[in-house]
Write a protein that holds these residues in place. Structure first.
Motif, PDB file in Angstrom:
ATOM      1  N   CYS A  91       0.855  -1.189   0.000  1.00  0.00           N
ATOM      2  CA  CYS A  91       0.000   0.000   0.000  1.00  0.00           C
ATOM      3  C   CYS A  91       0.889   1.236   0.000  1.00  0.00           C
ATOM      4  O   CYS A  91       1.713   1.420   0.893  1.00  0.00           O
ATOM      5  CB  CYS A  91      -0.925   0.000   1.206  1.00  0.00           C
ATOM      6  SG  CYS A  91      -1.911   1.513   1.297  1.00  0.00           S
ATOM      7  N   CYS A 123      -0.147   3.773   3.233  1.00  0.00           N
ATOM      8  CA  CYS A 123       0.248   3.522   4.628  1.00  0.00           C
ATOM      9  C   CYS A 123       1.526   2.699   4.738  1.00  0.00           C
ATOM     10  O   CYS A 123       2.087   2.562   5.816  1.00  0.00           O
ATOM     11  CB  CYS A 123      -0.875   2.821   5.390  1.00  0.00           C
ATOM     12  SG  CYS A 123      -1.170   1.127   4.857  1.00  0.00           S
ATOM     13  N   ARG A 130       1.861  -0.488   4.453  1.00  0.00           N
ATOM     14  CA  ARG A 130       1.687  -1.896   4.840  1.00  0.00           C
ATOM     15  C   ARG A 130       1.983  -2.807   3.645  1.00  0.00           C
ATOM     16  O   ARG A 130       1.747  -2.437   2.500  1.00  0.00           O
ATOM     17  CB  ARG A 130       0.255  -2.165   5.289  1.00  0.00           C
ATOM     18  CG  ARG A 130      -0.072  -1.688   6.677  1.00  0.00           C
ATOM     19  CD  ARG A 130      -1.437  -2.259   7.047  1.00  0.00           C
ATOM     20  NE  ARG A 130      -1.888  -1.815   8.342  1.00  0.00           N
ATOM     21  CZ  ARG A 130      -2.575  -0.686   8.552  1.00  0.00           C
ATOM     22  NH1 ARG A 130      -2.888   0.094   7.545  1.00  0.00           N
ATOM     23  NH2 ARG A 130      -2.952  -0.359   9.760  1.00  0.00           N
ATOM     24  N   CYS A 147      -4.562  -0.079   0.030  1.00  0.00           N
ATOM     25  CA  CYS A 147      -5.164  -1.180   0.776  1.00  0.00           C
ATOM     26  C   CYS A 147      -6.579  -0.838   1.231  1.00  0.00           C
ATOM     27  O   CYS A 147      -7.013   0.315   1.152  1.00  0.00           O
ATOM     28  CB  CYS A 147      -4.289  -1.566   1.964  1.00  0.00           C
ATOM     29  SG  CYS A 147      -4.390  -0.442   3.364  1.00  0.00           S
ATOM     30  N   CYS A 177      -6.963   1.974   3.805  1.00  0.00           N
ATOM     31  CA  CYS A 177      -6.771   3.322   3.261  1.00  0.00           C
ATOM     32  C   CYS A 177      -7.905   3.709   2.324  1.00  0.00           C
ATOM     33  O   CYS A 177      -8.279   4.877   2.249  1.00  0.00           O
ATOM     34  CB  CYS A 177      -5.423   3.412   2.560  1.00  0.00           C
ATOM     35  SG  CYS A 177      -4.061   3.253   3.732  1.00  0.00           S
TER      36      CYS A 177
HETATM   37 ZN   LIG Z   1      -2.940   1.278   3.338  1.00  0.00          ZN
END
Ligand SMILES: [Zn+2]
Ligand SMILES: [Zn+2]
Length: 139
Positions: free
Chosen positions: A90, A93, A95, A130, A133
């Motif tokens: 992602c 963020c 991740r 993701c 988000c």
């Molecule tokens: Zn994310």
């Protein structure tokens, strides 16, 4: 001395394992461990810099370039399993998500058949946004 190093390495692995869906810069690792009362003597930056090449050698962690490619980020590997599937990164963020093996294999074989290109699934990272988000959740 050696035992102390072993302890710091264990704690570093523990920290990354507890945050296995995230990737960190060295700076973020240090700050994260300092902020966590679980770690009594969190390793300093120089120790983390020294431990990371060892963990890379042992294939306990992997590294990625961040979105801009300027920062190196590190994330724990789920052992050898991670060599067999793709990952989703992602860009909002940071991740990293593991693609299930069946989906990963389906994508690989689709590309292999249509593009005549053999995909290295374990090396493949697909960038996007993701579900957290997309929903606008803060992490
Ligand atoms: Zn994310
Ligand atoms: Zn994985």
């Amino acid at each position: 001395m050696a035992r102390y190093n072993t302890e710091q390495k264990r704690e570093l692995i523990d920290f990354l394992t507890r945050n296995s869906s995230r990737s960190f810069t060295v700076e973020e690792i240090c700050r994260g461990m300092e902020a966590d009362p679980r770690y009594i003597s969190p390793p300093g930056r120089s120790t983390v810099y020294r431990l990371i090449p060892k963990l890379l050698d042992e294939k306990k962690i992997r590294h990625f370039s961040s979105e801009e490619g300027r920062r190196q980020v590190y994330q724990i590997m789920g052992g050898m399993e991670c060599a067999g599937h793709m990952h989703l990164k992602c860009t909002a963020c940071g991740r990293l998500y593991h693609v299930s093996v069946p989906v990963s294999m389906a994508l690989s074989s689709e590309i292999e058949q249509t593009e005549n290109f053999k995909v290295s699934a374990g090396e493949t990272v697909i960038f996007g946004t993701c579900s957290h988000c997309l929903k606008g959740d803060k992490k």
